[in-house]
Write an enzyme that holds these catalytic residues in place. Structure first.
Site, mmCIF file in Angstrom:
data_model
loop_
_atom_site.group_PDB
_atom_site.id
_atom_site.type_symbol
_atom_site.label_atom_id
_atom_site.label_comp_id
_atom_site.label_asym_id
_atom_site.label_seq_id
_atom_site.Cartn_x
_atom_site.Cartn_y
_atom_site.Cartn_z
ATOM 1 N N CYS A 68 -12.433 -43.743 -2.585
ATOM 2 C CA CYS A 68 -12.877 -45.134 -2.499
ATOM 3 C C CYS A 68 -13.933 -45.267 -1.422
ATOM 4 O O CYS A 68 -14.789 -46.139 -1.482
ATOM 5 C CB CYS A 68 -11.690 -46.036 -2.200
ATOM 6 N N GLU B 227 -5.350 -52.750 -2.201
ATOM 7 C CA GLU B 227 -6.526 -52.041 -1.686
ATOM 8 C C GLU B 227 -7.262 -51.451 -2.881
ATOM 9 O O GLU B 227 -6.687 -50.690 -3.648
ATOM 10 C CB GLU B 227 -6.092 -50.959 -0.700
HETATM 11 P P1 NAD Z 1 -5.803 -47.436 -11.219
HETATM 12 O O1 NAD Z 1 -6.008 -48.859 -10.855
HETATM 13 O O2 NAD Z 1 -6.129 -47.020 -12.593
HETATM 14 O O3 NAD Z 1 -4.281 -47.011 -10.974
HETATM 15 C C1 NAD Z 1 -3.653 -47.216 -9.730
HETATM 16 C C2 NAD Z 1 -2.151 -47.345 -9.946
HETATM 17 O O4 NAD Z 1 -1.885 -48.532 -10.686
HETATM 18 C C3 NAD Z 1 -1.522 -46.209 -10.744
HETATM 19 O O5 NAD Z 1 -0.256 -45.900 -10.195
HETATM 20 C C4 NAD Z 1 -1.354 -46.820 -12.127
HETATM 21 O O6 NAD Z 1 -0.328 -46.218 -12.867
HETATM 22 C C5 NAD Z 1 -1.010 -48.237 -11.778
HETATM 23 N N1 NAD Z 1 -1.232 -49.241 -12.820
HETATM 24 C C6 NAD Z 1 -2.143 -49.227 -13.816
HETATM 25 N N2 NAD Z 1 -2.053 -50.368 -14.533
HETATM 26 C C7 NAD Z 1 -1.070 -51.115 -13.970
HETATM 27 C C8 NAD Z 1 -0.519 -52.394 -14.243
HETATM 28 N N3 NAD Z 1 -0.950 -53.146 -15.255
HETATM 29 N N4 NAD Z 1 0.470 -52.848 -13.456
HETATM 30 C C9 NAD Z 1 0.921 -52.124 -12.413
HETATM 31 N N5 NAD Z 1 0.444 -50.890 -12.123
HETATM 32 C C10 NAD Z 1 -0.548 -50.401 -12.885
HETATM 33 O O7 NAD Z 1 -6.638 -46.590 -10.134
HETATM 34 P P2 NAD Z 1 -6.782 -45.011 -10.013
HETATM 35 O O8 NAD Z 1 -7.664 -44.497 -11.085
HETATM 36 O O9 NAD Z 1 -5.458 -44.371 -9.853
HETATM 37 O O10 NAD Z 1 -7.521 -44.889 -8.616
HETATM 38 C C11 NAD Z 1 -8.889 -44.999 -8.462
HETATM 39 C C12 NAD Z 1 -9.266 -46.331 -7.856
HETATM 40 O O11 NAD Z 1 -8.540 -46.525 -6.646
HETATM 41 C C13 NAD Z 1 -10.729 -46.425 -7.459
HETATM 42 O O12 NAD Z 1 -11.235 -47.683 -7.815
HETATM 43 C C14 NAD Z 1 -10.689 -46.266 -5.939
HETATM 44 O O13 NAD Z 1 -11.802 -46.839 -5.281
HETATM 45 C C15 NAD Z 1 -9.424 -46.950 -5.612
HETATM 46 N N6 NAD Z 1 -8.877 -46.533 -4.322
HETATM 47 C C16 NAD Z 1 -8.902 -47.419 -3.297
HETATM 48 C C17 NAD Z 1 -8.436 -47.038 -2.051
HETATM 49 C C18 NAD Z 1 -8.459 -47.997 -0.893
HETATM 50 O O14 NAD Z 1 -7.814 -47.720 0.116
HETATM 51 N N7 NAD Z 1 -9.158 -49.108 -0.985
HETATM 52 C C19 NAD Z 1 -7.927 -45.751 -1.861
HETATM 53 C C20 NAD Z 1 -7.902 -44.876 -2.951
HETATM 54 C C21 NAD Z 1 -8.374 -45.274 -4.182
#
Ligand code: NAD
Length: 522
Positions: A327, A293
């Site tokens: 999001c 997501e």
């Molecule tokens: P992010 O992608 O930077 O991090 C999300 C998670 O992924 C964290 O736990 C991070 O440690 C992990 N991660 C980072 N690199 C990784 C890798 N290479 N392999 C595996 N895991 C890895 O996102 P964020 O800054 O935490 O959140 C913000 C984003 O999330 C925004 O784009 C927002 O729109 C989205 N979001 C979407 C929803 C939805 O339901 N669609 C809900 C909340 C947030």
């Protein structure tokens, strides 16, 4: 109701706390004080129920007060990820073999505990990620809803599913769990999303590694500890923090023994995970399931016959709730040319009234953005906006020992300008004038994302329901604030796999159907 397990009353969503009530406000102040008294502790990893303290830790910092350490967290490594995945597999046969009612019981106990300690969870979010009181309260309420709802869903999906009758045979489909997987949540709904992502697979009989976001490890710890206190057996959920999510998270995504990945976060990381999970590695005997997501560039379309006061209110609340770091945030308002000049002053007045400062203050409009990198990004987009549109409100960092920035509105933005087309994830709203409803639809849909959106108006309501392309569409209300099993949540296109968190098909992501045919011996 047929869809509800008989042992549990029908699911109902939690109500929100009214902080204008002095008793509630006093209770929340107490929770903040209690949580503050616990700050600065050091937290272990937990693998197979064993706490593992590490020499190397990283700090979680209060984004409203950069001198305040929320806690020190173990900086887990690839080896810890390996051990945690093994522990999850070790715990799998027993957990999968329990009755669905047993598994639901753990989630229900966790929900009851969270209800009793509701303000503590919310207070932790105020301190760790800068949520205002009502935003934090809604996050905790959603977490309770996820626990209650997935408990019921686990029981419902475990029942034999009906098939068409066939002479001489009994046929049935049973859904069985997948195995051991990994949950990789974001920091922005640190209680609700972490709780939902950890417990949906568990309710279905799977076991997990929870790899929290590095910005919100305390709130993830509280969720993990809650489940532990509720009686979740050792190894069913393993807790592995690390300072760089890519280290443990990336390793487990690529691991041949990871059965499924439940990810919520940015498009960039989600796309990487989707691609890496698709590669079959030596020793791997399944195709990994991936729930991813991702982000959004959500729009509010205002038609010429809209109630402009209601639309302006919905736009401003949808754009600036939790500093635009949702999001679902409505970061674009697409306004019919006939009413553009009339609604803009309403939006401007409401956006100007949004205060920014410490989220510990009851009634604060906005707290800080999450980290320096986020502040830098928001300020960069403010610079773009100054070139691309007309600055109407805000446009600067705000004072304080934190990552504060003003609620910012740009008018006269072109649909393809950066502020109107890229996910910023901060308090910036772009106003786009559209010639008519049809032009508005085309701008609304002219994005790679498709998460949430709203339509304000009357005449074109039915067309809007058909034509606006997004996973969560709201008519005549703001585009944020989805409720569990009321508005199941998930988006189209680059917003992700549309797994509809808090919806009745969500648990299917973590189940596989076993079709059993028995020839009758006659
Ligand atoms: P992010 O992608 O930077 O991090 C999300 C998670 O992924 C964290 O736990 C991070 O440690 C992990 N991660 C980072 N690199 C990784 C890798 N290479 N392999 C595996 N895991 C890895 O996102 P964020 O800054 O935490 O959140 C913000 C984003 O999330 C925004 O784009 C927002 O729109 C989205 N979001 C979407 C929803 C939805 O339901 N669609 C809900 C909340 C947030």
């Amino acid at each position: 109701m047929e869809s509800q397990p008989t042992m549990l009353p029908p699911f109902e969503t939690c109500t929100y706390t009214d902080f204008s009530d002095p008793d509630h406000a006093a209770a929340f102040e107490q929770a903040l004080a209690k949580m503050r008294a616990q700050l600065g502790r050091t937290y272990p990893l937990v693998i197979a129920g064993e706490e593992i303290a590490l020499e190397t830790t990283f700090a979680s910092i209060n984004p409203s007060n950069l001198d305040e350490v929320i806690g020190h967290f173990a900086d887990g490594t690839v080896e810890h990820g390996e051990a945690a995945l093994q522990a999850a597999w070790d715990a799998f046969p027993d957990w999968a073999g329990r009755t669905p009612e047993d598994r639901a019981g753990v989630l229900m106990r966790a929900a009851a505990l969270m209800r009793a300690e509701r303000h503590l969870f919310s207070a932790a979010m105020v301190l760790e990620v800068g949520k205002t009181w009502p935003e934090a309260d809604a996050d905790t309420a959603e977490a309770i809803d996820f626990l209650e709802f997935y408990a019921r869903e686990g029981v419902r999906w475990a029942k034999p599913q009906e098939t068409t009758e066939y002479p001489g045979e009994t046929n049935v489909v049973r859904y069985v769990p997948l195995g051991a997987g990994v949950a990789i949540p974001p920091w922005n709904f640190p209680v609700a999303i972490a709780a939902g992502m950890a417990t949906a697979p568990i309710a279905a009989g799977n076991t997990m590694v929870l790899k929290p976001a590095e910005q919100s490890p305390l709130t993830s710890w509280l969720v993990f500890d809650l489940l532990r206190r509720a009686g979740l057996p050792k190894g069913v959920l393993n807790f592995v923090t690390c300072s760089d999510g890519a280290v443990v998270g990336g390793h487990l995504v690529q691991h041949p023994r990871t059965r499924f990945i439940s990810f919520t976060g940015s498009k960039a990381v989600g796309c990487w995970i989707f691609e890496e999970a698709g590669k079959v590695r030596p020793g791997q005997i399944w195709l990994k399931r991936v729930v991813a997501e991702m982000g959004g560039k959500d729009a509010v379309l205002v038609d010429r016959d809209a109630n402009l006061e209601a639309a302006a209110d919905g736009i401003v609340r949808g754009a600036f709730g939790f500093q635009g770091q949702k999001c679902s945030a409505g970061s674009r308002a697409l306004i019919h040319a006939d009413v553009y000049d009339e609604i803009v002053p309403l939006i401007v007045a409401k956006a100007r009234a949004v205060t920014v400062g410490s989220p510990e203050v009851n009634g604060q409009g906005m707290g800080p953005v999450i980290e320096q990198e986020a502040l830098d990004r928001v300020l960069r987009y403010i610079d773009y906006g100054k070139e691309e549109g007309t600055l109407l409100v805000g446009g600067e960092a705000a004072p304080g020992n934190g990552h504060f920035v003003q609620a910012t509105v740009f008018g006269d933005c072109a649909p393809d300008s950066r502020v109107a087309s890229e996910e910023i994830f901060g308090p910036i709203l772009a106003l786009v004038k559209v010639a008519d409803y049809a032009a508005g639809v085309s701008v609304f849909n002219g994005t790679e994302y498709g998460l949430t959106g709203a339509y304000f108006g009357i005449e074109n309501i039915e067309r809007a329901k058909r034509e606006l392309f997004c996973g969560n569409l709201y008519i005549n209300r703001k585009c944020t604030g989805a409720l569990v099993d009321v508005q199941p949540f998930g988006g189209f296109n680059m917003s992700g796999t549309d797994a509809k968190a808090g919806g009745r098909e969500h648990l299917l992501q973590f189940l596989q159907g076993k079709s059993i045919c028995e020839r009758l011996l006659i």
